[in-house]
Design an enzyme around this catalytic site. Structure first.
Site, PDB file in Angstrom:
ATOM      1  N   VAL A 237       0.843  -1.196   0.000  1.00 22.50           N
ATOM      2  CA  VAL A 237       0.000   0.000   0.000  1.00 22.50           C
ATOM      3  C   VAL A 237       0.875   1.241   0.000  1.00 22.50           C
ATOM      4  CG1 VAL A 237      -1.810   1.259   1.211  1.00 22.50           C
ATOM      5  CG2 VAL A 237      -1.756  -1.242   1.329  1.00 22.50           C
TER       6      VAL A 237
ATOM      7  N   TYR B 158      10.442  11.379  -7.485  1.00 19.13           N
ATOM      8  CA  TYR B 158       9.888  10.539  -6.418  1.00 19.13           C
ATOM      9  C   TYR B 158       9.474  11.372  -5.211  1.00 19.13           C
ATOM     10  CZ  TYR B 158       9.045   5.853  -4.602  1.00 19.13           C
ATOM     11  OH  TYR B 158       8.453   4.700  -4.139  1.00 19.13           O
TER      12      TYR B 158
ATOM     13  N   LYS C 183       9.102   6.285   1.874  1.00 12.97           N
ATOM     14  CA  LYS C 183       9.750   4.973   1.837  1.00 12.97           C
ATOM     15  C   LYS C 183      10.899   4.895   2.841  1.00 12.97           C
ATOM     16  CE  LYS C 183       7.281   2.954  -1.368  1.00 12.97           C
ATOM     17  NZ  LYS C 183       6.322   1.896  -1.001  1.00 12.97           N
TER      18      LYS C 183
ATOM     19  N   ILE D 253       9.255  -1.001 -12.130  1.00 15.04           N
ATOM     20  CA  ILE D 253       8.425  -1.927 -12.895  1.00 15.04           C
ATOM     21  C   ILE D 253       7.199  -1.168 -13.369  1.00 15.04           C
ATOM     22  CG2 ILE D 253       7.073  -4.068 -12.805  1.00 15.04           C
ATOM     23  CD1 ILE D 253       8.881  -5.052 -10.582  1.00 15.04           C
TER      24      ILE D 253
ATOM     25  N   THR E 174       3.951  -0.579 -13.264  1.00 13.22           N
ATOM     26  CA  THR E 174       2.770  -0.902 -12.476  1.00 13.22           C
ATOM     27  C   THR E 174       1.838   0.302 -12.457  1.00 13.22           C
ATOM     28  OG1 THR E 174       3.753  -0.094 -10.418  1.00 13.22           O
ATOM     29  CG2 THR E 174       4.132  -2.413 -10.978  1.00 13.22           C
TER      30      THR E 174
END
Length: 273
Positions: free
Chosen positions: A91, A154, A161, A190, A192
């Site tokens: 999540v 980011y 994170k 990736i 996603t």
């Protein structure tokens, strides 16, 4: 099979391209029985066929920011499964505007949303499932290199994170006495649903492919297999770790190849001339 007889909860699978799906499939392939959660009706329509494919009839509504959902989760799991052996926390969220421009312009509201949904949810979810999580169990969350180092675009998610990875260490300490392990996977980029909100993502993918030691990007299958390992008894002595699955990109100090204005520059070959 490695996970024969084990039961797990997958929180945060969005579709068949998500890392959570890769982990769930790898666990199912090794014999695990699974349950899933969904955020809302739109996500439920995506999760139901995934649950069916992986032979699960258990899906629970769970907004990690809704305390009533968290309060009722353990009772639902107990009724269906009894106890579980592992949990996958996949999540994360930040408002799109917080992933654009400079980090210094992050609003307090965007910061709070990112931290609550992406970090505190691991703590609150862990607390919610403890009544049904077996001794010897495992919890796994998902991080990214942007938590340890600067990654363009980011922004606030990098800070989130970093906090998530620190939370893994503190939770690992707290739960160690219960023989419950807590780890994170730091996956390479990736394609996603979550990654779609990051600017210049195609460039990031190409950069990683060119500069990672394995000269490729990773897949959800790569991450899934590592996730299965960290959730299984194969990693019974591993806790509080951030395990990189990024084709080795995190070890690099300077890349071999750079791209600027569409032109590929072979930096080291140039120096050899």
């Amino acid at each position: 099979m490695i996970l024969e007889g084990k039961k797990g909860l997958i929180v945060g699978v969005a579709n068949k391209m998500s890392i959570a799906y890769g982990i769930a499939k790898a666990c199912k392939d090794q014999g695990a029985d699974l349950a899933f959660t969904f955020l809302n009706d739109a996500i439920k329509k995506r999760v139901e066929p995934i649950a069916a494919e992986l032979e699960s009839s258990y899906i629970y509504e769970l907004d990690v920011n809704n305390q009533s959902h968290l309060d009722s989760l353990a009772d639902k799991i107990k009724s269906d499964f009894g106890q579980i052996d592992f949990v996958v926390h996949a999540v994360a969220f930040a408002p799109k505007e917080a992933l654009e421009g400079e980090f210094i312009n992050t609003t307090k509201e965007a910061f709070d949303i990112a931290m609550d949904t992406s970090v505190y949810s691991l703590i609150s979810l862990t607390r919610a499932v403890l009544p049904v999580l077996k001794s010897g169990g495992a919890i796994l969350t998902l991080s990214y290199l942007g938590g340890a180092k600067f990654v363009p675009h980011y922004n606030v998610m990098g800070v989130a994170k970093a906090a998530l990875e620190s939370s893994v260490r503190y939770l690992a300490h707290d739960l160690g006495a219960r023989n419950i392990r807590v780890n994170a996977i730091s996956a390479g980029p990736i394609k996603t649903l979550a990654a779609s909100g990051i600017g210049d993502f195609k460039m990031i993918l190409h950069w990683n492919e060119c500069n990672a030691p394995l000269k490729r990007n990773v897949s959800i299958e790569d991450v899934g297999k590592s996730g299965m390992y960290l959730l299984s008894d194969l990693s019974s002595g591993v806790t509080g770790e951030v395990h990189y699955v990024d084709a080795g990109y995190n070890i690099m100090g300077m890349g071999d190849i750079a791209e600027q204005n569409g032109a590929t520059i072979l930096a080291w070959d140039k120096f050899k001339e």
